[in-house]
Design a protein around this motif. Structure first.
Motif, mmCIF file in Angstrom:
data_model
loop_
_atom_site.group_PDB
_atom_site.id
_atom_site.type_symbol
_atom_site.label_atom_id
_atom_site.label_comp_id
_atom_site.label_asym_id
_atom_site.label_seq_id
_atom_site.Cartn_x
_atom_site.Cartn_y
_atom_site.Cartn_z
ATOM 1 N N ASN A 183 18.445 37.398 27.294
ATOM 2 C CA ASN A 183 17.794 36.846 28.833
ATOM 3 C C ASN A 183 16.957 36.918 29.724
ATOM 4 O O ASN A 183 16.186 35.649 30.324
ATOM 5 N N LEU A 184 16.006 38.057 29.594
ATOM 6 C CA LEU A 184 14.536 38.507 30.222
ATOM 7 C C LEU A 184 13.641 37.541 29.658
ATOM 8 O O LEU A 184 12.760 36.764 30.239
ATOM 9 N N MET A 185 13.787 37.936 27.800
ATOM 10 C CA MET A 185 12.957 36.357 27.254
ATOM 11 C C MET A 185 13.060 35.322 27.208
ATOM 12 O O MET A 185 12.781 34.077 27.764
ATOM 13 N N TYR A 186 14.612 34.810 27.681
ATOM 14 C CA TYR A 186 15.052 33.080 28.582
ATOM 15 C C TYR A 186 14.074 33.427 29.995
ATOM 16 O O TYR A 186 13.577 32.305 29.687
ATOM 17 N N ILE A 187 13.811 34.142 30.507
ATOM 18 C CA ILE A 187 13.895 33.976 31.880
ATOM 19 C C ILE A 187 11.993 34.132 31.616
ATOM 20 O O ILE A 187 11.866 33.155 32.554
ATOM 21 N N ILE A 188 11.341 34.655 30.893
ATOM 22 C CA ILE A 188 9.823 34.296 30.886
ATOM 23 C C ILE A 188 9.738 33.191 30.409
ATOM 24 O O ILE A 188 8.695 33.458 30.772
ATOM 25 N N ASP A 189 11.140 32.694 29.878
ATOM 26 C CA ASP A 189 10.282 31.656 28.889
ATOM 27 C C ASP A 189 9.175 31.941 27.707
ATOM 28 O O ASP A 189 8.609 31.080 27.570
ATOM 29 N N VAL A 190 9.129 33.222 26.644
ATOM 30 C CA VAL A 190 8.451 32.965 25.630
ATOM 31 C C VAL A 190 8.605 32.327 24.820
ATOM 32 O O VAL A 190 10.306 32.293 24.090
ATOM 33 N N PRO A 191 8.401 31.309 23.847
ATOM 34 C CA PRO A 191 8.368 30.442 22.926
ATOM 35 C C PRO A 191 8.775 31.403 21.307
ATOM 36 O O PRO A 191 8.554 32.108 21.538
ATOM 37 N N GLU A 192 10.106 30.637 21.322
ATOM 38 C CA GLU A 192 10.530 31.324 20.181
ATOM 39 C C GLU A 192 9.623 31.101 18.911
ATOM 40 O O GLU A 192 10.309 32.033 17.905
ATOM 41 N N ARG A 193 8.825 30.574 18.783
ATOM 42 C CA ARG A 193 7.991 30.637 16.907
ATOM 43 C C ARG A 193 6.993 31.313 17.880
ATOM 44 O O ARG A 193 6.674 31.857 16.171
ATOM 45 N N GLU A 194 6.874 31.935 18.817
ATOM 46 C CA GLU A 194 6.372 33.630 18.881
ATOM 47 C C GLU A 194 6.636 34.804 17.871
ATOM 48 O O GLU A 194 6.526 35.415 17.104
ATOM 49 N N PHE A 195 8.444 34.381 18.431
ATOM 50 C CA PHE A 195 8.867 35.349 17.460
ATOM 51 C C PHE A 195 9.037 35.618 15.765
ATOM 52 O O PHE A 195 9.384 36.635 15.345
ATOM 53 N N GLN A 196 8.780 34.543 15.409
ATOM 54 C CA GLN A 196 8.663 33.892 14.155
ATOM 55 C C GLN A 196 7.215 35.278 13.598
ATOM 56 O O GLN A 196 7.083 35.585 12.250
ATOM 57 N N HIS A 197 6.547 34.984 14.122
ATOM 58 C CA HIS A 197 5.467 36.580 13.418
ATOM 59 C C HIS A 197 5.941 37.756 13.796
ATOM 60 O O HIS A 197 4.425 38.201 13.720
ATOM 61 N N ILE A 198 6.310 38.241 14.656
ATOM 62 C CA ILE A 198 6.371 39.617 14.924
ATOM 63 C C ILE A 198 7.164 40.077 13.388
ATOM 64 O O ILE A 198 7.357 39.862 12.641
ATOM 65 N N GLU A 199 6.693 41.235 13.305
ATOM 66 C CA GLU A 199 6.731 41.440 11.294
ATOM 67 C C GLU A 199 7.366 42.737 12.003
ATOM 68 O O GLU A 199 7.029 43.672 13.029
ATOM 69 N N ILE A 200 8.662 43.133 11.843
ATOM 70 C CA ILE A 200 9.624 43.732 11.752
ATOM 71 C C ILE A 200 9.717 44.646 11.479
ATOM 72 O O ILE A 200 9.408 44.999 9.467
ATOM 73 N N THR A 201 9.029 46.096 11.611
ATOM 74 C CA THR A 201 8.890 47.123 10.992
ATOM 75 C C THR A 201 9.835 48.464 11.458
ATOM 76 O O THR A 201 10.701 48.550 10.768
ATOM 77 N N ASP A 202 9.767 48.891 12.872
ATOM 78 C CA ASP A 202 10.858 49.860 13.387
ATOM 79 C C ASP A 202 10.798 49.021 15.049
ATOM 80 O O ASP A 202 9.846 48.451 15.147
ATOM 81 N N THR A 203 11.861 49.551 15.437
ATOM 82 C CA THR A 203 12.220 49.016 17.196
ATOM 83 C C THR A 203 11.025 48.983 18.050
ATOM 84 O O THR A 203 10.410 48.617 18.472
#
Length: 117
Positions: free
Chosen positions: A71-91
């Motif tokens: 919900n926070l990500m939706y309210i802030i309006d972070v574009p979904e394409r930005e999440f595709q560039h996140i490198e998933i290593t640890d939390t």
């Protein structure tokens, strides 16, 4: 508007140089409040501590309250394409990268408001 920064600390420095740091902090607090996720911040908080506070809150939301995090990500309006560039290593690293996305989006809001007001 293209930001040429790679992390939260560089973004904070850009905001300080543009005299927008106070507005940036207010925008982040406002966005968190709109998502019903209170972000209690002492009045004279250093900029690095401000980034750490956001990172800790994001980490907590990701681990304990994932629906509120979304919900926070939706309210802030972070574009979904930005999440595709996140490198998933640890939390912790993901929380750091999401903090950067939040600050980047908040800075854009503040910058546009200043430029076109």
């Amino acid at each position: 508007m293209k930001l040429k920064v790679d992390n939260s600390e560089q973004l904070i420095q850009v905001a300080v140089d543009a005299f927008l740091i106070d507005e940036l902090k207010q925008q982040v607090i406002k966005d968190f409040m709109l998502a019903n996720v209170p972000l209690s911040m002492p009045k004279n908080l250093e900029n690095i501590a401000f980034v750490a506070l956001i990172r800790e809150k994001i980490y907590f939301l990701m681990m304990e309250h994932f629906a509120e995090y979304l919900n926070l990500m939706y309210i802030i309006d972070v574009p979904e394409r930005e999440f595709q560039h996140i490198e998933i290593t640890d939390t912790v690293d993901v929380a750091d990268q999401v903090t950067f996305l939040i600050l980047k989006r908040a800075y854009k809001k503040v910058w546009y408001r200043k430029m076109y007001q």
